[in-house]
Motif scaffolding. Sequence first.
Motif, short mmCIF file in Angstrom:
data_model
loop_
_atom_site.label_atom_id
_atom_site.label_comp_id
_atom_site.label_asym_id
_atom_site.label_seq_id
_atom_site.Cartn_x
_atom_site.Cartn_y
_atom_site.Cartn_z
N ALA A 57 90.95 0.83 116.67
CA ALA A 57 92.21 0.20 116.29
C ALA A 57 93.09 0.05 117.53
CB ALA A 57 92.91 1.05 115.23
N ASN A 79 89.96 0.84 112.32
CA ASN A 79 90.45 0.17 111.12
C ASN A 79 89.36 0.15 110.06
OD1 ASN A 79 91.86 -1.62 113.55
ND2 ASN A 79 93.21 -1.07 111.88
N HIS A 127 100.59 2.48 110.27
CA HIS A 127 99.43 2.72 109.42
C HIS A 127 99.79 3.67 108.28
CE1 HIS A 127 96.61 0.54 111.93
NE2 HIS A 127 97.25 1.05 112.98
#
Length: 195
Positions: A57, A79, A127
């Motif tokens: 990510a 991810n 996130h």
Amino acid sequence: MAAVLDSVRAFFAHAAFSIDRENAGDVVARERLLDRVMGEGRFRKSSEKVRRGRLPAEGLALVARDADNHVIGSVRLWNVEAGVDSDGNAVPALLLGPLAVDCAHEGKGIGGALMRAAITEARDRGHGAVLLVGDPEYYERFGFFTEPAQHLVMPGPFERRRFLALELVEGWLDGAAGMVVASGRRLAVEMRKAA
């Protein structure tokens, strides 16, 4: 007395480390570190199936460096889609791993520092949750528990008691169920763009 102080300073200076973003020059050192710490068995883990062919990510590949700038620790986040919610929508999340610290530097707080830095950076980047497969005895201190991941599964074999999650946003994984699948940038696509 000055000689004693100098030797104490030298001892603690040697134990010093810093956390930094991984750069292209760290790749070989990171892979060698992972080989030493985790062995070839790391490629057979279900987490590796999710990571294979993907890039970490954005901004979430970190290393620990010693005072001589050598890579002595590494953590990366990826991810993923953590199943789907009750409406059938994919639930974005991160998969953490591997976390590794050079055996010669164990017990110095490097793993904990990498974890705290990774969690903070993931939260700062917006996130909602982080998943991992690891020892609960170690990861619970950072807020990872089995309950938020109880309706999720990893591809391939995994131990349920070691499949843990941390919600960075409260309730992020409520109702999430199903298979964890990769959703991040593909390695081959990024390499073609650079060429």
